[in-house]
Design an enzyme around this catalytic site. Sequence first.
Site, PDB file in Angstrom:
ATOM      1  N   GLY A 174       0.836  -1.195   0.000  1.00 27.91           N
ATOM      2  CA  GLY A 174       0.000   0.000   0.000  1.00 27.91           C
ATOM      3  C   GLY A 174       0.871   1.245   0.000  1.00 27.91           C
ATOM      4  O   GLY A 174       2.023   1.224  -0.448  1.00 27.91           O
ATOM      5  N   ARG A 175       0.338   2.334   0.542  1.00 30.89           N
ATOM      6  CA  ARG A 175       1.074   3.599   0.516  1.00 30.89           C
ATOM      7  C   ARG A 175       2.450   3.475   1.163  1.00 30.89           C
ATOM      8  O   ARG A 175       3.464   3.899   0.613  1.00 30.89           O
ATOM      9  CB  ARG A 175       0.272   4.688   1.240  1.00 30.89           C
ATOM     10  CG  ARG A 175      -1.005   5.140   0.563  1.00 30.89           C
ATOM     11  CD  ARG A 175      -1.588   6.314   1.333  1.00 30.89           C
ATOM     12  NE  ARG A 175      -2.854   6.784   0.791  1.00 30.89           N
ATOM     13  CZ  ARG A 175      -4.042   6.422   1.246  1.00 30.89           C
ATOM     14  NH1 ARG A 175      -4.119   5.559   2.247  1.00 30.89           N
ATOM     15  NH2 ARG A 175      -5.152   6.909   0.723  1.00 30.89           N
ATOM     16  N   ILE A 176       2.487   2.905   2.369  1.00 30.78           N
ATOM     17  CA  ILE A 176       3.756   2.856   3.105  1.00 30.78           C
ATOM     18  C   ILE A 176       4.700   1.840   2.466  1.00 30.78           C
ATOM     19  O   ILE A 176       5.907   2.085   2.356  1.00 30.78           O
ATOM     20  CB  ILE A 176       3.509   2.541   4.592  1.00 30.78           C
ATOM     21  CG1 ILE A 176       2.630   3.630   5.222  1.00 30.78           C
ATOM     22  CG2 ILE A 176       4.830   2.439   5.349  1.00 30.78           C
ATOM     23  CD1 ILE A 176       2.175   3.328   6.641  1.00 30.78           C
ATOM     24  N   ARG A 230      -2.293  -8.579  -1.210  1.00 25.36           N
ATOM     25  CA  ARG A 230      -3.565  -9.283  -1.421  1.00 25.36           C
ATOM     26  C   ARG A 230      -3.952  -9.277  -2.896  1.00 25.36           C
ATOM     27  O   ARG A 230      -4.477 -10.244  -3.420  1.00 25.36           O
ATOM     28  CB  ARG A 230      -4.672  -8.637  -0.586  1.00 25.36           C
ATOM     29  CG  ARG A 230      -4.626  -8.986   0.883  1.00 25.36           C
ATOM     30  CD  ARG A 230      -5.690  -8.257   1.661  1.00 25.36           C
ATOM     31  NE  ARG A 230      -5.511  -6.805   1.618  1.00 25.36           N
ATOM     32  CZ  ARG A 230      -6.287  -5.936   2.241  1.00 25.36           C
ATOM     33  NH1 ARG A 230      -7.318  -6.364   2.937  1.00 25.36           N
ATOM     34  NH2 ARG A 230      -6.054  -4.648   2.168  1.00 25.36           N
ATOM     35  N   THR A 287       6.921  -2.266  11.233  1.00 29.33           N
ATOM     36  CA  THR A 287       6.365  -0.978  11.661  1.00 29.33           C
ATOM     37  C   THR A 287       4.852  -0.964  11.450  1.00 29.33           C
ATOM     38  O   THR A 287       4.242   0.093  11.469  1.00 29.33           O
ATOM     39  CB  THR A 287       6.999   0.188  10.870  1.00 29.33           C
ATOM     40  OG1 THR A 287       6.832  -0.059   9.457  1.00 29.33           O
ATOM     41  CG2 THR A 287       8.476   0.334  11.175  1.00 29.33           C
ATOM     42  N   ARG A 339       1.791  -3.671  12.620  1.00 26.30           N
ATOM     43  CA  ARG A 339       1.129  -3.986  13.890  1.00 26.30           C
ATOM     44  C   ARG A 339       1.842  -5.178  14.503  1.00 26.30           C
ATOM     45  O   ARG A 339       2.237  -6.119  13.806  1.00 26.30           O
ATOM     46  CB  ARG A 339      -0.357  -4.305  13.674  1.00 26.30           C
ATOM     47  CG  ARG A 339      -1.210  -3.103  13.309  1.00 26.30           C
ATOM     48  CD  ARG A 339      -1.354  -2.129  14.464  1.00 26.30           C
ATOM     49  NE  ARG A 339      -2.081  -0.930  14.074  1.00 26.30           N
ATOM     50  CZ  ARG A 339      -1.516   0.191  13.650  1.00 26.30           C
ATOM     51  NH1 ARG A 339      -0.195   0.258  13.540  1.00 26.30           N
ATOM     52  NH2 ARG A 339      -2.253   1.235  13.345  1.00 26.30           N
ATOM     53  N   GLU A 384       1.676  -4.925  23.185  1.00 25.09           N
ATOM     54  CA  GLU A 384       2.108  -3.568  23.504  1.00 25.09           C
ATOM     55  C   GLU A 384       1.243  -2.927  24.597  1.00 25.09           C
ATOM     56  O   GLU A 384       0.017  -3.046  24.539  1.00 25.09           O
ATOM     57  CB  GLU A 384       2.004  -2.754  22.205  1.00 25.09           C
ATOM     58  CG  GLU A 384       2.761  -1.469  22.153  1.00 25.09           C
ATOM     59  CD  GLU A 384       2.734  -0.890  20.744  1.00 25.09           C
ATOM     60  OE1 GLU A 384       2.291   0.267  20.611  1.00 25.09           O
ATOM     61  OE2 GLU A 384       3.127  -1.586  19.793  1.00 25.09           O
ATOM     62  N   HIS A 402       7.076   2.355  19.296  1.00 24.00           N
ATOM     63  CA  HIS A 402       5.949   2.727  18.429  1.00 24.00           C
ATOM     64  C   HIS A 402       6.036   4.198  18.014  1.00 24.00           C
ATOM     65  O   HIS A 402       5.135   5.001  18.280  1.00 24.00           O
ATOM     66  CB  HIS A 402       4.609   2.439  19.118  1.00 24.00           C
ATOM     67  CG  HIS A 402       3.479   2.262  18.146  1.00 24.00           C
ATOM     68  ND1 HIS A 402       2.418   1.431  18.381  1.00 24.00           N
ATOM     69  CD2 HIS A 402       3.248   2.813  16.923  1.00 24.00           C
ATOM     70  CE1 HIS A 402       1.566   1.482  17.356  1.00 24.00           C
ATOM     71  NE2 HIS A 402       2.061   2.318  16.456  1.00 24.00           N
ATOM     72  N   ILE A 403       7.120   4.531  17.323  1.00 19.53           N
ATOM     73  CA  ILE A 403       7.365   5.925  16.923  1.00 19.53           C
ATOM     74  C   ILE A 403       7.311   6.094  15.409  1.00 19.53           C
ATOM     75  O   ILE A 403       7.846   7.072  14.874  1.00 19.53           O
ATOM     76  CB  ILE A 403       8.718   6.428  17.476  1.00 19.53           C
ATOM     77  CG1 ILE A 403       9.876   5.531  16.990  1.00 19.53           C
ATOM     78  CG2 ILE A 403       8.684   6.493  19.000  1.00 19.53           C
ATOM     79  CD1 ILE A 403      11.266   6.102  17.298  1.00 19.53           C
ATOM     80  N   GLY A 404       6.667   5.164  14.710  1.00 22.68           N
ATOM     81  CA  GLY A 404       6.654   5.214  13.253  1.00 22.68           C
ATOM     82  C   GLY A 404       6.217   6.541  12.673  1.00 22.68           C
ATOM     83  O   GLY A 404       6.778   7.015  11.691  1.00 22.68           O
TER      84      GLY A 404
END
Length: 333
Positions: A162-164, A184, A243, A245, A274, A292-294
Amino acid sequence: MSDKPKILVTQKVPDAAYPILESFGIVEANEEEGVIWSYDELLHRAPGHDYLFCLLTDTIDARFLETCAAANPRLKMIANMAVGFNNIDVATATRLGIAVSNTPGVLTDTTADLAFGLLLATARRIPESERFLRAGRFTGWGPLLFCGAEVYGATLGIIGAGRIGQAMARRASGFNMRVLYHNRSRLSAEEEQRYNLTFVSFEELLKESDFISLHCPYTQETHHLIGEREFALMKPEAILINTARGAIIDEKALVRALQTGQIASAGLDVFENEPAIEPELLQMEHVVLAPHIGSASLKTRSLMATTAANNLLAFQKGEVPPNILNPDVLDQQ
């Protein structure tokens, strides 16, 4: 008594969001930075609000939604300050006529930066070598001192294009990396050419990649997507980056894979339970861990906050919120 809608902001968020919210509603906010209200406290506070501005760490389940929907005033919309929304029972919200929105797009490049930073830090053993130096153990250059993995020209496997994932591929092009991907649905030939991506099966990606970076959403289908079987298919020199889940990886299986040398290392920004972390991971010098600083740049977090606020503002004005996840509810208003 004011007829303005009541808005509950569950955590301390960037200042840019508040003027937007205050322009149309009465804001009640958690003002203590770093403090996350418990589920019970949030459930106590939320009923009687028209709008909820929340974050991924807030659990908005069926019980929560039904309680808020039965209150006076009833809950009309939830704005999640995140691209992911697995913390919200969207199906129940839709059934109850509660709109839900997220904040996609604005954190793409910031998260990809962090993912590639983890890749570099893990490959070149940067945090490990810094701790070594700070401990006063550096006595001079040595030919084998902290030799790591080569990044330039290596093979990167991206799971979730996807975008990331696409932004990660763009960064890899600067390092002349061969980039495989599994998704997918396959991208168009034009997109594959634009990002220099080669589509392969899931198993082939695991077998051929030097680095594997996770960018897929967390769903029932992707829960523990990476577990014992998958680690067994990876190269012993493979490095896993996450980065997305935490629960996409079976964290206990990851610990075993690292302990036995099935894979070389991992760079993790998210964790299965987490904020709890598997204790063994904390003891591994060759694993890079981040809290969790993405999306944690000031610019991006401010954009996330204003995007969430503007979703609520649009709903209040009778417009379609730009990032609504369940537009069918608008027909029920």
